[in-house]
Each structure stands twice: as C-alpha cells, then as structure tokens.
Write a protein that holds these residues in place. Structure first.
Motif, mmCIF file in Angstrom:
data_model
loop_
_atom_site.group_PDB
_atom_site.id
_atom_site.type_symbol
_atom_site.label_atom_id
_atom_site.label_comp_id
_atom_site.label_asym_id
_atom_site.label_seq_id
_atom_site.Cartn_x
_atom_site.Cartn_y
_atom_site.Cartn_z
ATOM 1 N N UNK A 15 0.811 -1.215 0.000
ATOM 2 C CA UNK A 15 0.000 0.000 0.000
ATOM 3 C C UNK A 15 0.849 1.272 0.000
ATOM 4 N N UNK A 16 2.185 1.107 -0.077
ATOM 5 C CA UNK A 16 3.064 2.285 -0.063
ATOM 6 C C UNK A 16 2.898 3.078 -1.353
ATOM 7 N N UNK A 17 2.957 4.395 -1.223
ATOM 8 C CA UNK A 17 2.810 5.254 -2.394
ATOM 9 C C UNK A 17 4.137 5.943 -2.697
ATOM 10 N N UNK A 18 4.279 6.349 -3.941
ATOM 11 C CA UNK A 18 5.458 7.090 -4.384
ATOM 12 C C UNK A 18 5.122 8.574 -4.316
ATOM 13 N N UNK A 19 5.373 9.186 -3.184
ATOM 14 C CA UNK A 19 4.989 10.583 -2.970
ATOM 15 C C UNK A 19 5.786 11.549 -3.830
ATOM 16 N N UNK A 20 6.894 11.078 -4.440
ATOM 17 C CA UNK A 20 7.729 11.984 -5.231
ATOM 18 C C UNK A 20 7.123 12.298 -6.593
ATOM 19 N N UNK A 21 6.139 11.530 -7.019
ATOM 20 C CA UNK A 21 5.534 11.728 -8.336
ATOM 21 C C UNK A 21 4.377 12.717 -8.229
ATOM 22 N N UNK A 22 4.422 13.789 -8.998
ATOM 23 C CA UNK A 22 3.347 14.777 -9.013
ATOM 24 C C UNK A 22 2.281 14.332 -10.007
ATOM 25 N N UNK A 23 1.088 14.064 -9.502
ATOM 26 C CA UNK A 23 -0.002 13.585 -10.348
ATOM 27 C C UNK A 23 -1.061 14.651 -10.599
ATOM 28 N N UNK A 24 -0.892 15.827 -10.003
ATOM 29 C CA UNK A 24 -1.917 16.841 -10.143
ATOM 30 C C UNK A 24 -3.090 16.599 -9.224
ATOM 31 N N UNK A 25 -2.931 15.731 -8.233
ATOM 32 C CA UNK A 25 -3.998 15.422 -7.295
ATOM 33 C C UNK A 25 -3.447 14.678 -6.099
ATOM 34 N N UNK A 26 -4.315 14.326 -5.134
ATOM 35 C CA UNK A 26 -3.829 13.646 -3.917
ATOM 36 C C UNK A 26 -3.448 12.193 -4.148
ATOM 37 N N UNK A 31 4.365 2.657 -4.873
ATOM 38 C CA UNK A 31 5.821 2.735 -4.803
ATOM 39 C C UNK A 31 6.457 1.570 -5.555
ATOM 40 N N UNK A 32 5.844 0.388 -5.437
ATOM 41 C CA UNK A 32 6.375 -0.794 -6.117
ATOM 42 C C UNK A 32 5.575 -1.009 -7.400
ATOM 43 N N UNK A 33 6.235 -0.848 -8.527
ATOM 44 C CA UNK A 33 5.585 -0.998 -9.824
ATOM 45 C C UNK A 33 6.631 -1.498 -10.826
ATOM 46 N N UNK A 34 6.210 -1.922 -12.006
ATOM 47 C CA UNK A 34 7.171 -2.515 -12.952
ATOM 48 C C UNK A 34 8.358 -1.612 -13.245
ATOM 49 N N UNK A 35 9.515 -2.240 -13.375
ATOM 50 C CA UNK A 35 10.766 -1.527 -13.633
ATOM 51 C C UNK A 35 11.331 -2.001 -14.970
ATOM 52 N N UNK A 85 -10.089 11.589 2.662
ATOM 53 C CA UNK A 85 -8.943 12.424 2.288
ATOM 54 C C UNK A 85 -7.689 11.600 2.035
ATOM 55 N N UNK A 86 -7.768 10.283 2.250
ATOM 56 C CA UNK A 86 -6.624 9.422 1.960
ATOM 57 C C UNK A 86 -7.027 8.447 0.863
ATOM 58 N N UNK A 87 -6.072 8.105 0.027
ATOM 59 C CA UNK A 87 -6.368 7.282 -1.137
ATOM 60 C C UNK A 87 -5.334 6.177 -1.248
ATOM 61 N N UNK A 88 -5.830 4.979 -1.545
ATOM 62 C CA UNK A 88 -4.897 3.876 -1.758
ATOM 63 C C UNK A 88 -4.062 4.152 -3.003
ATOM 64 N N UNK A 89 -2.889 3.471 -3.157
ATOM 65 C CA UNK A 89 -2.033 3.748 -4.314
ATOM 66 C C UNK A 89 -2.781 3.632 -5.633
ATOM 67 N N UNK A 90 -2.664 4.659 -6.434
ATOM 68 C CA UNK A 90 -3.288 4.659 -7.738
ATOM 69 C C UNK A 90 -4.768 4.980 -7.743
ATOM 70 N N UNK A 91 -5.388 5.104 -6.568
ATOM 71 C CA UNK A 91 -6.831 5.352 -6.503
ATOM 72 C C UNK A 91 -7.128 6.812 -6.793
#
Length: 593
Positions: A15-26, A31-35, A85-91
């Motif tokens: 459930x970890x998120x990559x907070x460094x990526x700006x998505x234009x929203x919350x 964090x773990x995705x294909x490389x 106000x909190x969203x699961x990764x990618x939600x």
C-alpha cells in the motif's frame, strides 16, 4: 532464501505510495511498480510501440461508467459524509463538493483551470460532482482511443474498444453500478460465479432478453473472433457499450475532443471540428498540433506576425508529441499537425490516410550533450573532433527518451566505427527526464533536438559535443526534410481553401526566418514564443536547421529524407513515398516576406 521467506513479507508495503511523483492530485502511484530492467521488461511503452515489439495480438480494451473516480449520483451524499482524504495507491479521488472540485481543477491544470471549468461548469455541490464524473468518463474514453492508436501504429491487428454502462450487482455492490471490472462476468458468461460467495442479486434483465444480454452475446462473439482470428465487422453501439474498432469510436471522440484535449496539454480557446469553425471577425478557427522543438517556431512566427490572421485563420495550438500527435490528427482533435518525417512515415506504414502538404524545416537540429563530469574525465569540449567524441561515448551510459533518439545516437556512433551495443542505454520518458538524469549522474550523455542541449550548456550543466555543424549526417544537405505539415486526406478533400491559407501563412513564416536569422526582431519574437530559453540559445539553435524559402517539396529531397529515416531502422518496414503521400498543390508560388 526466497523460498524460505514468509509470503507476508512479499506483500509488505503493497500500500506504499510514491509521494515523489506529481499527479496533479492527492492520489499517488504505487511505490512498487514494474521496472524497465532491460531483461524481464526490456523497454518502456514508447520504445516498444515505436518499434512494434509488442505481441501482434488482437486487443479488447475499454473503460466503465463508474470507475477511475466517477461514481453514480446516488452515491454523492455518502461520499460527502465520508469526506475521504486518503487514497490507496493509484486510486483516483472522487470530488463531490464544489470547493473540492474547483481546488482539484486548479491543482491539476494550473493556468488551464479556467478553461477546464468553462468546459465542465458547476455552481453547486451536485453540479460539481456531476461535472467531475463527466470529465473523468470523457478522459477515460479519449485516453483509451489514444492508446489504441499508438498500439496499432506498428501492429497490423485490430483493437476493439468499449465503454461499459450496465449497472451490475456484482460483488455485493449497493447501489448497482458499472464499476471497475463489473463487465467481466458478462465477458465470460459467468453471472453465477461471483467471487464473494454468489451473493450478487442478478435479475432477469441481466440474464436474458435485455440490452446487457445482447451485449453479452456480442461480447462472446468478439471473444470467439479473437481466438479464431476472424475480424468481426459487427458492433453494438446504441447505449455506448461496445465499439468495434478504434475507427468506430472516432465520431464520439470528435464530439468530446474539445472537452478532453486538456489531457494532451492543450490550451484551448476555440471550438474544434473537422472543417474548422467560424469565429467573430470572419476568421476560421483551426486546431494545430505542435511541440516545443526549434522546428515548431515557423508556426509560432506565423501566429505572432499575423500571417495566419491575414489568411483569415484563427489558430489554436495543441501541445502534441510523437505519440499523441498522430492520434490527435486521426481523432479530429487537430486539423493540422507539425510532424517529423519519422512520425509521418510511421503513420503511412500503419496505413493512416495522411498527406504532407508543406515542408517547414530542413535537417535534424540534434545535439549530443554530456555531463560536465564526463566531459572533464574524457577531455571533451565543443571543439573536440566528433570521432574522438564517439570513441569516448562507446563505453558510457547513454540516455534515450525514444526509439528514434536511440537510433539516431546509434547511427552517429556506427558512422564513426563505434559499436552502440557497448553503450549502457537507460530508457527515460522524455528529454526533461534525460536532463534530470544527467544532472544527477545517472547517465553520462543523451541526444535530443534543440534547444534543450544548448540550454543545458548555457546553464553550465553540460557540454554539447556534437551538432549538425559537426555531424554532417544531420545537416539539411544529407538528411533532407526535418519537419512537415501533415493533414488527413479526407479533411484535405473537404477543405482545400483552408489548407491553402494555412500553408501560405507557414511559407511566409519560413521565408521570413530564412532571411532574418540574425535580426533582433526575429530573436525577440522567438524568445517570447519559447519562454525561458535564453536569446543566445535560440540564435544558435536556429543555425542548426534549414528554413526553406518555399514550402514546396521535391523528389530529390524526399530521397535524402527516406535514406536518413530508413537508415535508423525504427520503422516497421522500409518506406517509400508516392504522389499520394505528398503534394505541392496548396503551396503558393511565391515565398512571402
């Protein structure tokens, strides 16, 4: 060791998120995705699609009415009460209040927020929630179409697209809705196989004699055709449930293209349409796809100096790139596209009905920029012979933002006896990402079009070690056309006068640039159009390309162009062009300024 690891450890942090990526929203990506590791996943999407390396299979893809942040109106009140106000990764977030909706638009679109809110207006909480859902659904449909156009550019197999609207009770949903994955039971004809224990309350409307039942039958026929390889011509369209191919969705896409073109990064100020639309003052509005390279300056010059207006045209620019440009042209989102020869020939290879009607740039204004550290270590400078440069690059880490740029860099090396296979290539999504990787030391160098390389050098962040003045294969004399004005053939047949006016304005701009390269007027004008690029960088970049006095094309230069592009090896086949692919019919007989 891996076999002895408890399975729970493998899902720690899922459930970890990559907070460094700006998505234009919350919402943030996982964090773990294909490389892209070069082995299991050998290349990113852009490079894979450009080379046609994806498996040549038939594809069914689409989206559902109530997913990606869109929900039924009956759920608005519940969402307001929850105030999540909190969203699961990618939600993606669901905006159901006016304040949240407006704030989200401003965050996501910045200076374009006003245009977005004009296209999706709201004055109350309910209006805001409905506008939010409408924009999400439109974006999903257009995104699917653009992806499908990209997928099929090098693969000669059909893509079938759909938009699923049937409200399903699957997975205990209350209220019924067309949520993510709710079409799966229909696709496989398995309404009683609910994974949550069979608690779904399926009705007669779901099972027989109803629109969803007809859709089920059609989906099963499609599934059969996918297995047998038969191309199915039938489709179910009323109700907006299933479309047969990308071409079937085009009519709807044109209707929503204006509302969703913000997803392309467009600054829209006028309506779009296949024939252009009449505006105040008697001007005809047209949409034009262009990027941010030095080759897009003729269009900007024509706009700034009033050449388009003189021709009776009101031009709005849509920001496009090699991936989105051809799709925007095919969907009707733009009527004219400023395209590289590689992009144009790739479209022809896919059988897209496009035609080049003008040349507005010559040569390939490329630059290889190396990091300061790499330059110092290898004693490289702007005056180092390119043979020595190539030798140094042969044992380095090079950045590539597309298959095309990697091929151009490889050709540069091979021409000078260096094996490009010895370079450790890092695939990055854009020139901006290459620049960031260069500054962080992740790569030693990369190649891209001006003005990016010279801008990096001007800022003291790198050294340009190769350009068309030192690498003659990139010069206009050897590589031919660098940029073309491209249109769809059906648009050209219906709007020949608009095409003549557009080409006339572009030719006047390139003719002006041809004779005013060092004039302060041109440099001041172009610096305004390329905001943030220093004037010395623009002046130097202008010298690296050719600006034709006439937009007319000829067989001799096309031969050079084909030799250059085919030599890169990025197209699905060796290309030729005929009189059906380019024309001078719309080029004025005089050059203008």
């Amino acid at each position: 060791m891996l076999r002895s690891l408890p399975w729970q450890r493998l899902v720690d942090g899922d459930d970890a998120v990559d907070a460094a990526v700006e998505t234009g929203g919350p919402a943030k990506p996982p964090l773990f995705r294909p490389v892209v590791d070069g082995r299991v996943i050998p290349a990113g999407y852009e490079e894979t699609y450009a080379k046609g390396l994806q498996n040549a299979v038939r594809y069914i893809a689409g989206s559902n009415l109530d997913e990606s942040g869109a929900v039924p109106e009956s759920m608005f009140t519940a969402y307001r009460a929850a105030r999540t106000k909190t969203w699961r990764p990618g939600m993606p977030p669901v905006h159901v209040t006016l304040d949240d909706y407006v704030a989200a638009a401003r965050r996501r679109f910045g200076a374009l927020a006003g245009e977005f809110l004009r296209l999706y207006p709201a004055g109350t909480d309910d209006e805001a929630a409905r506008a939010h859902c409408a924009s999400v659904r439109d974006n999903a449909r257009v995104s699917t179409f653009l992806w499908a156009a990209d997928w099929t550019r090098q693969v000669r197999r059909p893509v079938y697209t759909y938009f699923w609207t049937h409200a399903s009770p699957a997975r205990g949903q209350n209220p019924r809705r067309a949520s993510h994955g709710s079409e799966i039971e229909f696709v496989f004809g398995n309404l009683d196989g609910d994974p949550d224990g069979g608690g779904a309350e399926w009705t007669g409307d779901d099972r027989r004699g109803s629109r969803p039942a007809q859709v089920l039958e059609a989906l099963l026929r499609y599934g059969g055709s996918m297995v047998t390889g038969d191309d199915m011509g039938h489709h179910v369209t009323d109700g907006g449930v299933v479309g047969s191919r990308t071409s079937v969705t085009r009519g709807r896409l044109r209707a929503v293209a204006l509302a969703t073109v913000l997803a392309l990064g467009a600054a829209l100020t006028a309506a779009c349409g296949d024939s252009g639309s009449a505006q105040g003052g008697g001007l005809t509005a047209v949409m034009v796809g262009s990027g941010e390279s030095i080759f897009d300056l003729p269009l900007r010059v024509a706009q700034a100096k009033g050449y388009f207006q003189k021709q009776g045209l009101k031009v709005t620019f849509v920001s496009t790139n090699a991936s989105t440009g051809p799709a925007a042209l095919e969907s009707g989102s733009v009527q004219f596209l400023n395209s590289s020869p590689t992009g144009f020939l790739s479209a022809l290879a896919k059988g897209l009905p496009q035609v080049a009607i003008a040349a507005d740039g010559l040569g390939n204004p490329l630059g290889i920029v190396v990091s300061k550290k790499f330059a110092d270590a290898n004693k490289l400078s702007g005056s180092t012979p390119v043979e020595q440069v190539a030798k140094a690059l042969g044992t380095s880490i090079g950045g590539a933002s597309s298959a095309n740029t990697k091929a151009q860099a490889s050709t540069f090396l091979k021409t000078r006896g260096v094996d490009p296979a010895k370079v450790k290539w890092v695939s990055l999504p854009s020139p901006a990402a290459n620049k960031a990787a260069l500054n962080s030391g992740q790569i030693d160098w990369f190649i891209t079009s001006e003005p990016t390389p010279l801008s990096i050098e001007h800022a003291g962040e790198g050294v340009v070690v190769a350009d068309p003045l030192r690498a003659p294969e990139w010069s206009p004399e050897q590589s031919g056309y660098g940029e073309l004005v491209v249109v769809r053939k059906d648009y050209l047949e219906k709007n020949p006068e608009i095409a003549k006016k557009f080409v006339g304005a572009v030719q006047e701009a390139t003719a002006y640039m041809n004779t005013h390269l060092h004039d302060a007027d041109l440099l001041n004008l172009t610096s305004k159009e390329m905001s943030g690029i220093p004037v010395p960088v623009i002046e130097a970049s202008l010298q690296h390309a050719g600006w034709p006095a006439s937009a007319a094309m000829d067989d001799a230069i096309w031969a050079k162009t084909l030799g250059f592009v085919n030599g890169l090896g990025v197209l699905s086949k060796v290309m030729t062009v005929t009189a059906n692919d380019w024309t001078n019919t719309y080029v004025p007989t005089s050059g203008g300024a």
